[in-house]
Design a protein around this motif. Structure first.
Motif, PDB file in Angstrom:
ATOM      1  N   TRP A   1       0.860  -0.970  -0.127  1.00  0.00           N
ATOM      2  CA  TRP A   1       0.101  -0.165   0.076  1.00  0.00           C
ATOM      3  C   TRP A   1       1.028   1.449   0.026  1.00  0.00           C
ATOM      4  CZ3 TRP A   1      -4.640  -1.549  -1.126  1.00  0.00           C
ATOM      5  CH2 TRP A   1      -5.107  -2.667  -0.650  1.00  0.00           C
ATOM      6  N   SER A   2       0.512   2.214  -0.954  1.00  0.00           N
ATOM      7  CA  SER A   2       1.505   3.539  -0.817  1.00  0.00           C
ATOM      8  C   SER A   2       0.435   4.571  -0.867  1.00  0.00           C
ATOM      9  CB  SER A   2       2.128   3.370  -2.284  1.00  0.00           C
ATOM     10  OG  SER A   2       1.407   3.639  -3.296  1.00  0.00           O
ATOM     11  N   PHE A   3       0.734   5.769  -0.518  1.00  0.00           N
ATOM     12  CA  PHE A   3      -0.051   6.943  -0.535  1.00  0.00           C
ATOM     13  C   PHE A   3       0.248   7.924  -1.662  1.00  0.00           C
ATOM     14  CE2 PHE A   3       0.819   5.385   3.905  1.00  0.00           C
ATOM     15  CZ  PHE A   3      -0.681   5.189   4.253  1.00  0.00           C
ATOM     16  N   ASN A   4      -1.045   8.483  -2.147  1.00  0.00           N
ATOM     17  CA  ASN A   4      -0.841   9.606  -3.256  1.00  0.00           C
ATOM     18  C   ASN A   4      -0.919  10.865  -2.627  1.00  0.00           C
ATOM     19  OD1 ASN A   4      -3.533   9.774  -2.425  1.00  0.00           O
ATOM     20  ND2 ASN A   4      -4.495   8.563  -4.044  1.00  0.00           N
ATOM     21  N   ILE A   5      -0.305  11.113  -1.516  1.00  0.00           N
ATOM     22  CA  ILE A   5      -0.090  12.407  -0.650  1.00  0.00           C
ATOM     23  C   ILE A   5       1.242  12.428  -0.314  1.00  0.00           C
ATOM     24  CG2 ILE A   5      -2.303  13.098  -0.090  1.00  0.00           C
ATOM     25  CD1 ILE A   5      -1.955  11.871   2.749  1.00  0.00           C
ATOM     26  N   PRO A   6       2.094  13.691  -0.330  1.00  0.00           N
ATOM     27  CA  PRO A   6       3.503  13.701   0.179  1.00  0.00           C
ATOM     28  C   PRO A   6       3.559  12.933   1.657  1.00  0.00           C
ATOM     29  CG  PRO A   6       2.817  15.775  -0.594  1.00  0.00           C
ATOM     30  CD  PRO A   6       1.440  14.912  -0.484  1.00  0.00           C
ATOM     31  N   ALA A   7       4.862  12.323   1.690  1.00  0.00           N
ATOM     32  CA  ALA A   7       5.148  11.759   3.103  1.00  0.00           C
ATOM     33  C   ALA A   7       5.727  12.864   4.105  1.00  0.00           C
ATOM     34  CB  ALA A   7       6.140  10.646   2.875  1.00  0.00           C
ATOM     35  N   SER A   8       5.821  14.027   3.687  1.00  0.00           N
ATOM     36  CA  SER A   8       6.390  14.905   4.491  1.00  0.00           C
ATOM     37  C   SER A   8       5.078  15.425   5.404  1.00  0.00           C
ATOM     38  CB  SER A   8       7.270  16.128   3.873  1.00  0.00           C
ATOM     39  OG  SER A   8       6.373  16.761   2.796  1.00  0.00           O
ATOM     40  N   PRO A   9       5.537  16.025   6.637  1.00  0.00           N
ATOM     41  CA  PRO A   9       4.255  16.396   7.293  1.00  0.00           C
ATOM     42  C   PRO A   9       3.785  17.618   6.835  1.00  0.00           C
ATOM     43  CG  PRO A   9       6.431  16.302   8.591  1.00  0.00           C
ATOM     44  CD  PRO A   9       6.787  16.039   7.385  1.00  0.00           C
ATOM     45  N   PRO A  10       2.414  17.773   6.575  1.00  0.00           N
ATOM     46  CA  PRO A  10       1.880  19.165   6.193  1.00  0.00           C
ATOM     47  C   PRO A  10       1.902  20.113   7.114  1.00  0.00           C
ATOM     48  CG  PRO A  10       0.265  17.424   6.608  1.00  0.00           C
ATOM     49  CD  PRO A  10       1.498  16.916   6.765  1.00  0.00           C
ATOM     50  N   PRO A  11       1.883  21.349   6.943  1.00  0.00           N
ATOM     51  CA  PRO A  11       1.367  22.237   7.753  1.00  0.00           C
ATOM     52  C   PRO A  11       0.140  22.322   8.335  1.00  0.00           C
ATOM     53  CG  PRO A  11       1.363  23.335   5.820  1.00  0.00           C
ATOM     54  CD  PRO A  11       1.827  21.955   5.467  1.00  0.00           C
ATOM     55  N   TYR A  12      -0.065  21.954   9.637  1.00  0.00           N
ATOM     56  CA  TYR A  12      -1.391  21.820  10.374  1.00  0.00           C
ATOM     57  C   TYR A  12      -1.169  22.325  11.932  1.00  0.00           C
ATOM     58  CZ  TYR A  12       0.170  17.702  12.951  1.00  0.00           C
ATOM     59  OH  TYR A  12       0.679  16.798  13.887  1.00  0.00           O
TER      60      TYR A  12
ATOM     61  N   LEU B   1       1.087  10.529  10.786  1.00  0.00           N
ATOM     62  CA  LEU B   1       2.110  10.930  10.130  1.00  0.00           C
ATOM     63  C   LEU B   1       3.310   9.996  10.102  1.00  0.00           C
ATOM     64  CD1 LEU B   1       2.430  14.628  11.427  1.00  0.00           C
ATOM     65  CD2 LEU B   1       1.876  13.922   9.260  1.00  0.00           C
ATOM     66  N   GLN B   2       3.146   8.937  11.236  1.00  0.00           N
ATOM     67  CA  GLN B   2       4.038   7.838  11.258  1.00  0.00           C
ATOM     68  C   GLN B   2       3.510   6.918  10.194  1.00  0.00           C
ATOM     69  OE1 GLN B   2       4.578   6.105  15.230  1.00  0.00           O
ATOM     70  NE2 GLN B   2       5.910   4.805  14.213  1.00  0.00           N
ATOM     71  N   MET B   3       2.495   6.812  10.119  1.00  0.00           N
ATOM     72  CA  MET B   3       1.871   5.716   8.983  1.00  0.00           C
ATOM     73  C   MET B   3       2.169   6.319   7.455  1.00  0.00           C
ATOM     74  SD  MET B   3      -2.183   5.108   8.114  1.00  0.00           S
ATOM     75  CE  MET B   3      -2.261   6.851   7.522  1.00  0.00           C
ATOM     76  N   LEU B   4       1.992   7.606   7.433  1.00  0.00           N
ATOM     77  CA  LEU B   4       2.366   8.109   6.091  1.00  0.00           C
ATOM     78  C   LEU B   4       3.805   7.831   5.618  1.00  0.00           C
ATOM     79  CD1 LEU B   4       0.780   9.823   3.918  1.00  0.00           C
ATOM     80  CD2 LEU B   4       1.493  11.709   5.003  1.00  0.00           C
ATOM     81  N   ARG B   5       4.622   8.080   6.657  1.00  0.00           N
ATOM     82  CA  ARG B   5       6.197   7.916   6.236  1.00  0.00           C
ATOM     83  C   ARG B   5       6.419   6.454   6.241  1.00  0.00           C
ATOM     84  NH1 ARG B   5       6.427  11.777  10.458  1.00  0.00           N
ATOM     85  NH2 ARG B   5       6.959   9.981  11.880  1.00  0.00           N
ATOM     86  N   LYS B   6       5.482   5.387   6.421  1.00  0.00           N
ATOM     87  CA  LYS B   6       5.956   4.151   6.222  1.00  0.00           C
ATOM     88  C   LYS B   6       6.895   3.640   7.557  1.00  0.00           C
ATOM     89  CE  LYS B   6       3.498   2.294   3.162  1.00  0.00           C
ATOM     90  NZ  LYS B   6       2.462   0.869   3.286  1.00  0.00           N
ATOM     91  N   GLU B   7       6.836   4.241   8.542  1.00  0.00           N
ATOM     92  CA  GLU B   7       7.789   3.909   9.701  1.00  0.00           C
ATOM     93  C   GLU B   7       7.322   3.069  11.058  1.00  0.00           C
ATOM     94  OE1 GLU B   7       9.352   7.510  11.331  1.00  0.00           O
ATOM     95  OE2 GLU B   7      10.327   8.253   9.617  1.00  0.00           O
ATOM     96  N   PRO B   8       7.442   1.790  10.659  1.00  0.00           N
ATOM     97  CA  PRO B   8       6.681   0.840  11.512  1.00  0.00           C
ATOM     98  C   PRO B   8       7.532   1.022  13.120  1.00  0.00           C
ATOM     99  CG  PRO B   8       7.897  -0.404   9.755  1.00  0.00           C
ATOM    100  CD  PRO B   8       7.989   1.151   9.533  1.00  0.00           C
TER     101      PRO B   8
END
Length: 172
Positions: free
Chosen positions: A46-57, A114-121
């Protein structure tokens, strides 16, 4: 008893040392949302179609946002390339939906997303343990990241020379 947030569940599971304890804990706190987040974090299919870097929120400061990720997790399919739910969304809309999700959920849950988005188990929670708890849900595990070593000098070992000299003087 209040419901634990998904970040609390994963943190508490990582604190357990034995895989058998982790398996029992995951089975006890089993939910569709937890399984989906673990699959998206640990499975490389599974991969994401949004950037892996944290967005401004802006992290949520509302106490009512605790456990909100259980409701917001249904939107995760919008951000996965291999799922068709988000195909009709343009990139700006998709990213703004993700930012809204981060701002809606608890701060710890946002960090989990955000950890999920970076794929960091989690280094403390192995894919094999998750597979044993949830009947092999992770097919192609992401390589685990090793535990980070502490930086800096090692702690100095204090020697009590006074006691040894006093003892030798007392015996003489």
């Amino acid at each position: 008893m209040t419901t634990r947030s998904l970040a609390e569940v994963t943190a508490a599971c990582c604190e357990l040392k034995e895989p058998s304890e982790q398996i029992a804990f995951l089975k006890e706190n089993n939910s569709k949302e937890l399984r989906n987040i673990l699959i998206l974090m640990y499975d490389s299919r599974w991969s994401f179609n949004i950037p892996a870097s944290p967005p401004p929120y802006t992290p949520s400061v509302h106490l009512e946002s605790h456990g909100m990720l259980y409701r917001e997790a249904r939107k995760l399919s919008y951000f996965v390339k291999e799922m068709s739910d988000g195909e009709n969304l343009n990139q700006v809309k998709r990213e703004s939906l993700f930012i809204q999700m981060l701002e809606t959920v608890d701060e710890a849950d946002a960090k989990l997303l955000l950890q999920m988005l970076r794929k960091e188990p989690f280094a403390e929670l192995l894919a094999e343990t998750i597979n044993e708890a949830f009947n092999g849900i992770i097919v192609d595990p992401v390589p685990a990241t090793p535990l980070k070593k502490k930086r800096g000098r090692p702690a100095k070992v204090k020697e009590d020379k006074w006691e040894t000299t006093n003892e030798s003087a007392a015996s003489a």
